[in-house]
Design a protein around this motif. Structure first.
Motif, PDB file in Angstrom:
ATOM      1  N   TRP A   1       0.408  14.802   6.993  1.00  0.00           N
ATOM      2  CA  TRP A   1       1.707  15.431   6.794  1.00  0.00           C
ATOM      3  C   TRP A   1       2.777  14.410   6.435  1.00  0.00           C
ATOM      4  CZ3 TRP A   1       0.354  18.220  11.846  1.00  0.00           C
ATOM      5  CH2 TRP A   1      -0.426  19.341  11.565  1.00  0.00           C
ATOM      6  N   SER A   2       2.723  13.234   7.024  1.00  0.00           N
ATOM      7  CA  SER A   2       3.719  12.201   6.717  1.00  0.00           C
ATOM      8  C   SER A   2       3.605  11.737   5.271  1.00  0.00           C
ATOM      9  CB  SER A   2       3.566  10.998   7.650  1.00  0.00           C
ATOM     10  OG  SER A   2       3.945  11.336   8.950  1.00  0.00           O
ATOM     11  N   THR A   3       2.388  11.579   4.781  1.00  0.00           N
ATOM     12  CA  THR A   3       2.212  11.097   3.409  1.00  0.00           C
ATOM     13  C   THR A   3       2.590  12.144   2.372  1.00  0.00           C
ATOM     14  OG1 THR A   3      -0.148  11.665   3.431  1.00  0.00           O
ATOM     15  CG2 THR A   3       0.454   9.399   3.998  1.00  0.00           C
ATOM     16  N   LYS A   4       2.627  13.404   2.755  1.00  0.00           N
ATOM     17  CA  LYS A   4       3.038  14.447   1.814  1.00  0.00           C
ATOM     18  C   LYS A   4       4.547  14.453   1.590  1.00  0.00           C
ATOM     19  CE  LYS A   4       0.774  18.406   1.592  1.00  0.00           C
ATOM     20  NZ  LYS A   4      -0.105  18.467   0.504  1.00  0.00           N
ATOM     21  N   THR A   5       5.325  13.907   2.530  1.00  0.00           N
ATOM     22  CA  THR A   5       6.779  14.001   2.428  1.00  0.00           C
ATOM     23  C   THR A   5       7.491  12.666   2.324  1.00  0.00           C
ATOM     24  OG1 THR A   5       7.009  14.074   4.829  1.00  0.00           O
ATOM     25  CG2 THR A   5       6.867  16.193   3.677  1.00  0.00           C
ATOM     26  N   THR A   6       6.785  11.567   2.371  1.00  0.00           N
ATOM     27  CA  THR A   6       7.468  10.277   2.344  1.00  0.00           C
ATOM     28  C   THR A   6       7.864   9.879   0.926  1.00  0.00           C
ATOM     29  OG1 THR A   6       7.406   7.996   3.118  1.00  0.00           O
ATOM     30  CG2 THR A   6       5.382   8.851   2.150  1.00  0.00           C
ATOM     31  N   SER A   7       8.949   9.145   0.831  1.00  0.00           N
ATOM     32  CA  SER A   7       9.382   8.636  -0.470  1.00  0.00           C
ATOM     33  C   SER A   7       8.997   7.172  -0.641  1.00  0.00           C
ATOM     34  CB  SER A   7      10.899   8.780  -0.602  1.00  0.00           C
ATOM     35  OG  SER A   7      11.538   7.988   0.371  1.00  0.00           O
ATOM     36  N   ILE A   8       8.578   6.543   0.404  1.00  0.00           N
ATOM     37  CA  ILE A   8       8.238   5.121   0.369  1.00  0.00           C
ATOM     38  C   ILE A   8       6.772   4.995  -0.057  1.00  0.00           C
ATOM     39  CG2 ILE A   8       8.216   2.991   1.690  1.00  0.00           C
ATOM     40  CD1 ILE A   8      10.170   4.439   3.649  1.00  0.00           C
ATOM     41  N   LYS A   9       6.574   4.556  -1.274  1.00  0.00           N
ATOM     42  CA  LYS A   9       5.233   4.566  -1.868  1.00  0.00           C
ATOM     43  C   LYS A   9       4.217   3.705  -1.117  1.00  0.00           C
ATOM     44  CE  LYS A   9       6.808   5.600  -6.525  1.00  0.00           C
ATOM     45  NZ  LYS A   9       6.585   6.988  -6.516  1.00  0.00           N
ATOM     46  N   TRP A  10       4.622   2.558  -0.595  1.00  0.00           N
ATOM     47  CA  TRP A  10       3.659   1.676   0.071  1.00  0.00           C
ATOM     48  C   TRP A  10       3.256   2.181   1.450  1.00  0.00           C
ATOM     49  CZ3 TRP A  10       4.998  -0.509   4.681  1.00  0.00           C
ATOM     50  CH2 TRP A  10       6.350  -0.610   4.985  1.00  0.00           C
ATOM     51  N   ILE A  11       4.025   3.117   2.015  1.00  0.00           N
ATOM     52  CA  ILE A  11       3.693   3.665   3.341  1.00  0.00           C
ATOM     53  C   ILE A  11       2.395   4.472   3.289  1.00  0.00           C
ATOM     54  CG2 ILE A  11       4.404   5.457   4.997  1.00  0.00           C
ATOM     55  CD1 ILE A  11       5.829   3.029   5.692  1.00  0.00           C
ATOM     56  N   LYS A  12       2.224   5.242   2.214  1.00  0.00           N
ATOM     57  CA  LYS A  12       1.049   6.103   2.110  1.00  0.00           C
ATOM     58  C   LYS A  12      -0.261   5.326   2.244  1.00  0.00           C
ATOM     59  CE  LYS A  12       3.335   9.560  -0.721  1.00  0.00           C
ATOM     60  NZ  LYS A  12       3.328  10.320  -1.961  1.00  0.00           N
ATOM     61  N   PRO A  13      -0.503   4.311   1.390  1.00  0.00           N
ATOM     62  CA  PRO A  13      -1.776   3.599   1.542  1.00  0.00           C
ATOM     63  C   PRO A  13      -1.873   2.821   2.857  1.00  0.00           C
ATOM     64  CG  PRO A  13      -0.431   2.573  -0.175  1.00  0.00           C
ATOM     65  CD  PRO A  13       0.251   3.837   0.218  1.00  0.00           C
ATOM     66  N   MET A  14      -0.750   2.314   3.347  1.00  0.00           N
ATOM     67  CA  MET A  14      -0.799   1.553   4.601  1.00  0.00           C
ATOM     68  C   MET A  14      -1.163   2.449   5.789  1.00  0.00           C
ATOM     69  SD  MET A  14      -0.529  -1.483   3.706  1.00  0.00           S
ATOM     70  CE  MET A  14      -0.492  -2.214   5.323  1.00  0.00           C
ATOM     71  N   LEU A  15      -0.636   3.668   5.804  1.00  0.00           N
ATOM     72  CA  LEU A  15      -1.011   4.604   6.868  1.00  0.00           C
ATOM     73  C   LEU A  15      -2.506   4.913   6.809  1.00  0.00           C
ATOM     74  CD1 LEU A  15       1.997   7.099   6.834  1.00  0.00           C
ATOM     75  CD2 LEU A  15       1.256   5.748   8.801  1.00  0.00           C
ATOM     76  N   TRP A  16      -3.008   5.186   5.601  1.00  0.00           N
ATOM     77  CA  TRP A  16      -4.423   5.520   5.470  1.00  0.00           C
ATOM     78  C   TRP A  16      -5.322   4.317   5.759  1.00  0.00           C
ATOM     79  CZ3 TRP A  16      -5.736  10.083   6.356  1.00  0.00           C
ATOM     80  CH2 TRP A  16      -4.989  11.156   5.918  1.00  0.00           C
TER      81      TRP A  16
END
Length: 134
Positions: free
Chosen positions: A64-79
């Motif tokens: 859910w966080s990666t669907k709404t974040t605007s910070i592009k580097w957060i998505k791969p780092m979370l995963w």
């Protein structure tokens, strides 16, 4: 469920923190069990399955966080952090590679930090407000 989607970073931070506390408490429970002759030699089944519970909970929080974040580097780092946590847990259960017990703290702390960072810098009031803003 809608509240969980809107507050996924809070849920992820909570799940990761509880996971970290669970990991830190386990050695103390083993020490307490070693001093008690009336208890069994292995942890209770429910305690062992808490690992998977926190893993599943953190999966949905990251999703859910990666669907709404605007910070592009957060998505791969979370995963990456989540898959690292998955690998460490599965390795611990199956004994594939010798890893120090403290290794599990790294992805758990990374998930806590990343969710807190995302919460602070992506303040959304709707489900899609942060997507593609930056």
């Amino acid at each position: 469920m809608i509240l969980a989607k809107q507050k996924s970073d809070i849920l992820g931070t909570l799940a990761s923190t509880l996971c970290l506390v669970h990991c830190m408490a386990t050695p103390f429970i083993f020490i307490a069990q070693a001093g008690s002759a009336i208890c069994c030699h292995t942890p209770p089944t429910w305690w062992k399955f808490m690992d998977y519970f926190f893993l599943i909970l953190s999966f949905f929080a990251i999703y859910w966080s990666t669907k709404t974040t605007s910070i592009k580097w957060i998505k791969p780092m979370l995963w990456i952090s989540w898959f690292t946590l998955l690998f460490v847990l599965l390795n611990e259960k199956m004994g594939l590679f010798p890893l120090a017990e403290a290794v599990i703290y790294v992805p758990a702390l990374a998930l806590i930090f990343l969710h807190l960072y995302n919460k602070k810098y992506c303040n959304c009031n709707t489900d899609k407000c942060c997507v593609d803003e930056r």
